[in-house]
Design a protein around this motif. Structure first.
Motif, PDB file in Angstrom:
ATOM      1  N   ASP A   1       0.820  -1.217   0.000  1.00 32.00           N
ATOM      2  CA  ASP A   1       0.000   0.000   0.000  1.00 32.00           C
ATOM      3  C   ASP A   1       0.850   1.261   0.000  1.00 32.00           C
ATOM      4  O   ASP A   1       0.367   2.349   0.317  1.00 32.00           O
ATOM      5  N   VAL A   2       2.135   1.118  -0.342  1.00 37.81           N
ATOM      6  CA  VAL A   2       3.031   2.260  -0.488  1.00 37.81           C
ATOM      7  C   VAL A   2       3.778   2.122  -1.808  1.00 37.81           C
ATOM      8  O   VAL A   2       3.847   1.041  -2.389  1.00 37.81           O
ATOM      9  N   SER A   3       4.344   3.218  -2.267  1.00 40.11           N
ATOM     10  CA  SER A   3       5.117   3.199  -3.504  1.00 40.11           C
ATOM     11  C   SER A   3       6.530   2.676  -3.256  1.00 40.11           C
ATOM     12  O   SER A   3       7.002   2.605  -2.113  1.00 40.11           O
ATOM     13  N   LEU A   4       7.195   2.319  -4.334  1.00 43.82           N
ATOM     14  CA  LEU A   4       8.595   1.921  -4.255  1.00 43.82           C
ATOM     15  C   LEU A   4       9.397   3.001  -3.538  1.00 43.82           C
ATOM     16  O   LEU A   4       9.286   4.184  -3.867  1.00 43.82           O
ATOM     17  N   PRO A   5      10.212   2.636  -2.546  1.00 44.88           N
ATOM     18  CA  PRO A   5      11.037   3.640  -1.871  1.00 44.88           C
ATOM     19  C   PRO A   5      11.916   4.388  -2.864  1.00 44.88           C
ATOM     20  O   PRO A   5      12.510   3.794  -3.765  1.00 44.88           O
ATOM     21  N   VAL A   6      12.036   5.693  -2.675  1.00 47.93           N
ATOM     22  CA  VAL A   6      12.792   6.529  -3.607  1.00 47.93           C
ATOM     23  C   VAL A   6      14.253   6.102  -3.668  1.00 47.93           C
ATOM     24  O   VAL A   6      14.903   6.215  -4.712  1.00 47.93           O
ATOM     25  N   GLU A   7      14.774   5.559  -2.552  1.00 51.31           N
ATOM     26  CA  GLU A   7      16.158   5.112  -2.547  1.00 51.31           C
ATOM     27  C   GLU A   7      16.399   3.996  -3.564  1.00 51.31           C
ATOM     28  O   GLU A   7      17.457   3.940  -4.217  1.00 51.31           O
ATOM     29  N   LEU A   8      15.409   3.111  -3.701  1.00 48.42           N
ATOM     30  CA  LEU A   8      15.559   2.008  -4.649  1.00 48.42           C
ATOM     31  C   LEU A   8      15.368   2.492  -6.080  1.00 48.42           C
ATOM     32  O   LEU A   8      16.065   2.025  -6.992  1.00 48.42           O
ATOM     33  N   ALA A   9      14.431   3.385  -6.285  1.00 44.69           N
ATOM     34  CA  ALA A   9      14.266   3.960  -7.621  1.00 44.69           C
ATOM     35  C   ALA A   9      15.560   4.642  -8.056  1.00 44.69           C
ATOM     36  O   ALA A   9      16.029   4.466  -9.192  1.00 44.69           O
ATOM     37  N   ASP A  10      16.158   5.427  -7.145  1.00 45.47           N
ATOM     38  CA  ASP A  10      17.399   6.124  -7.468  1.00 45.47           C
ATOM     39  C   ASP A  10      18.517   5.135  -7.776  1.00 45.47           C
ATOM     40  O   ASP A  10      19.328   5.355  -8.691  1.00 45.47           O
ATOM     41  N   ALA A  11      18.565   4.034  -7.005  1.00 45.91           N
ATOM     42  CA  ALA A  11      19.625   3.041  -7.213  1.00 45.91           C
ATOM     43  C   ALA A  11      19.509   2.390  -8.587  1.00 45.91           C
ATOM     44  O   ALA A  11      20.520   2.173  -9.274  1.00 45.91           O
ATOM     45  N   SER A  12      18.283   2.073  -8.996  1.00 44.06           N
ATOM     46  CA  SER A  12      18.106   1.437 -10.303  1.00 44.06           C
ATOM     47  C   SER A  12      18.409   2.414 -11.434  1.00 44.06           C
ATOM     48  O   SER A  12      19.050   2.048 -12.434  1.00 44.06           O
ATOM     49  N   ILE A  13      17.996   3.659 -11.287  1.00 44.04           N
ATOM     50  CA  ILE A  13      18.259   4.666 -12.328  1.00 44.04           C
ATOM     51  C   ILE A  13      19.750   4.938 -12.451  1.00 44.04           C
ATOM     52  O   ILE A  13      20.301   5.015 -13.558  1.00 44.04           O
ATOM     53  N   GLU A  14      20.421   5.051 -11.308  1.00 43.68           N
ATOM     54  CA  GLU A  14      21.863   5.290 -11.333  1.00 43.68           C
ATOM     55  C   GLU A  14      22.591   4.116 -11.983  1.00 43.68           C
ATOM     56  O   GLU A  14      23.561   4.300 -12.738  1.00 43.68           O
ATOM     57  N   ALA A  15      22.125   2.895 -11.724  1.00 40.22           N
ATOM     58  CA  ALA A  15      22.756   1.720 -12.331  1.00 40.22           C
ATOM     59  C   ALA A  15      22.577   1.720 -13.843  1.00 40.22           C
ATOM     60  O   ALA A  15      23.498   1.366 -14.591  1.00 40.22           O
ATOM     61  N   ILE A  16      21.398   2.119 -14.306  1.00 35.10           N
ATOM     62  CA  ILE A  16      21.170   2.220 -15.745  1.00 35.10           C
ATOM     63  C   ILE A  16      22.100   3.264 -16.359  1.00 35.10           C
ATOM     64  O   ILE A  16      22.750   3.035 -17.381  1.00 35.10           O
ATOM     65  N   ARG A  17      22.186   4.408 -15.723  1.00 29.90           N
ATOM     66  CA  ARG A  17      23.021   5.489 -16.251  1.00 29.90           C
ATOM     67  C   ARG A  17      24.510   5.123 -16.249  1.00 29.90           C
ATOM     68  O   ARG A  17      25.281   5.617 -17.068  1.00 29.90           O
ATOM     69  N   SER A  18      24.906   4.260 -15.334  1.00 26.42           N
ATOM     70  CA  SER A  18      26.310   3.868 -15.258  1.00 26.42           C
ATOM     71  C   SER A  18      26.641   2.707 -16.190  1.00 26.42           C
ATOM     72  O   SER A  18      27.780   2.216 -16.187  1.00 26.42           O
ATOM     73  N   GLY A  19      25.637   2.274 -16.964  1.00 28.35           N
ATOM     74  CA  GLY A  19      25.899   1.254 -17.969  1.00 28.35           C
ATOM     75  C   GLY A  19      25.633  -0.169 -17.540  1.00 28.35           C
ATOM     76  O   GLY A  19      26.063  -1.114 -18.226  1.00 28.35           O
ATOM     77  N   ARG A  20      24.901  -0.358 -16.439  1.00 26.36           N
ATOM     78  CA  ARG A  20      24.620  -1.726 -15.953  1.00 26.36           C
ATOM     79  C   ARG A  20      23.420  -2.319 -16.708  1.00 26.36           C
ATOM     80  O   ARG A  20      22.412  -2.706 -16.112  1.00 26.36           O
TER      81      ARG A  20
END
Length: 395
Positions: free
Chosen positions: A43-62
């Motif tokens: 009943d809550v959204s994905l924690p922003v920390e995890l969203a940021d971690a996945s986005i940063e990983a994409i941007r870093s070429g993972r």
């Protein structure tokens, strides 16, 4: 055209179990005022920390190809976490990573059971279990989970159904749909049976971090005596409010993981590196949302039980964990399916018939605890009003 036997084995499973849910969605889309209590999403959204971690990983070429076992950084994090929580050593070699618990469970069962085998499964059970067992060609053997035992699986009930064909026991603790949690004594007795009769224990532990206050979670993986025959599956879907990321794993003996690896690679070849990096963050840092969910779900379960037991003839099984509660509707004279359809049509509330989870819940329905408090209150008022109307009608 001829198709494989698996399509026949799975016929009638899957989406057909969700008829009430699908009907409720169609009614709501047509403008009907429906309170949906069918499926369990956080009943809550994905924690922003995890969203940021996945986005940063994409941007870093993972975003390249993955290690077939799962990314080593994630497997190291899982090994550290399990070594601490299970009280015995785990290494990266004890894990394989998959897109969610469902995929992990499918792979594990395909690696253990086949035509001519039997897999023992608690009844009631999660709605997909029959399908994953049938997909292997094995026969599913239901083991009754009895209300008088709090729906906890009992060793005597397992023992009565063991045959020379028994290859595995599929456990769920904490349990969906009942919210029961096996005790240390329960798990030890079950492990002794597995050792005596030489079968595997497969433990679905996805609700581990949603155990209510006053209850203790115990995993079969915590017992060194059963370590050679215990496999667990889990994910971050529930604990970290991340069901859409499909990030899960299995944990078990190194020899088991080594043997299962070619099957896992044939299916998927690991999980996405950027999702693995996000999952590593989740495993290492813990969940910022699990405690809040535990409190809210426990409070809603207590409110459901208090309200229905005070104002209706319905009875509620109070869960010890998870996202759901069970309501016994036998006093209405209806089975769970008829009641759920009537409540939807005449009460505007969608719940799941118990038979979607096994014949042992023929007179029960499952209620999700994951909707907002205001909607939950609205649903309770409607359920009470509908139950009292049924009582007057039968008088």
């Amino acid at each position: 055209m001829k198709m494989a036997a698996i399509t026949q084995r799975l016929s009638g499973l899957g989406s057909s179990k969700w008829e009430v849910h699908v009907r409720a969605r169609k009614m709501a889309a047509s403008g009907a005022d429906i309170v949906e209590m069918t499926i369990g999403e956080p009943d809550v959204s994905l924690p922003v920390e995890l969203a940021d971690a996945s986005i940063e990983a994409i941007r870093s070429g993972r975003t390249g190809y993955s290690d077939g076992r799962g990314e080593i950084n994630l497997r190291k994090a899982l090994a550290e976490s399990y070594s601490f929580s299970r009280g015995r050593p785990f290494g990266p070699e004890n894990f394989l990573c998959f897109p969610g618990t469902q995929t992990a469970l499918f792979a594990v069962l395909k690696g253990i059971a086949e035509d001519g085998d039997e897999v023992l499964v608690g009844d009631p059970m999660y709605a997909t279990y029959e399908g994953v067992v049938r997909s292997t060609g094995a026969d599913m053997v239901p083991v009754p989970l009895r209300p008088e035992h709090g729906f906890r699986m009992q060793a005597d009930d397992i023992a009565a159904r063991i045959t020379p064909k028994s290859r595995a026991l599929l456990l769920t603790t904490p349990h969906n749909p009942t919210g029961s949690v096996l005790t240390e004594e329960d798990v030890e007795a079950i492990g002794c049976l597995a050792r005596e009769h030489d079968f595997w224990i497969i433990s679905d532990e996805v609700y581990e971090h949603l155990v209510f206050e006053g209850t203790r979670f115990v995993s079969p993986l915590s017992f060194p005596a059963f370590a050679d025959r215990a496999v667990a599956v889990s994910s971050i879907s529930k604990s970290h409010a991340a069901p859409g990321f499909r990030s899960g794993w299995c944990a078990g003996p190194q020899a088991f993981c080594d043997r299962l690896l070619p099957l896992a690679e044939t299916m998927l070849f690991g999980n996405q590196p950027f999702i693995a990096d996000m999952t590593e963050t989740a495993v290492r840092d813990g969940s910022p949302v699990a405690e809040g969910m535990r409190r809210r779900f426990a409070a809603r379960a207590a409110l459901l039980a208090d309200r229905l037991e005070q104002h209706t003839n319905l009875k509620v099984h109070r869960p010890k964990a998870g996202m759901f509660a069970l309501v016994d509707v036998a006093t209405t004279g209806m089975d769970g399916e008829a009641y759920a359809l009537d409540l939807l049509s005449n009460g505007g509330v969608a719940v799941m018939p118990g038979t979607s989870f096994g014949e042992g819940l023929a007179t029960w329905v499952r209620v999700a605890l994951t909707i907002a408090d205001a909607d939950f209150e609205k649903a309770l008022s409607r359920i009470v009003r509908h139950a009292n109307a049924l009582t007057r009608k039968s008088a």
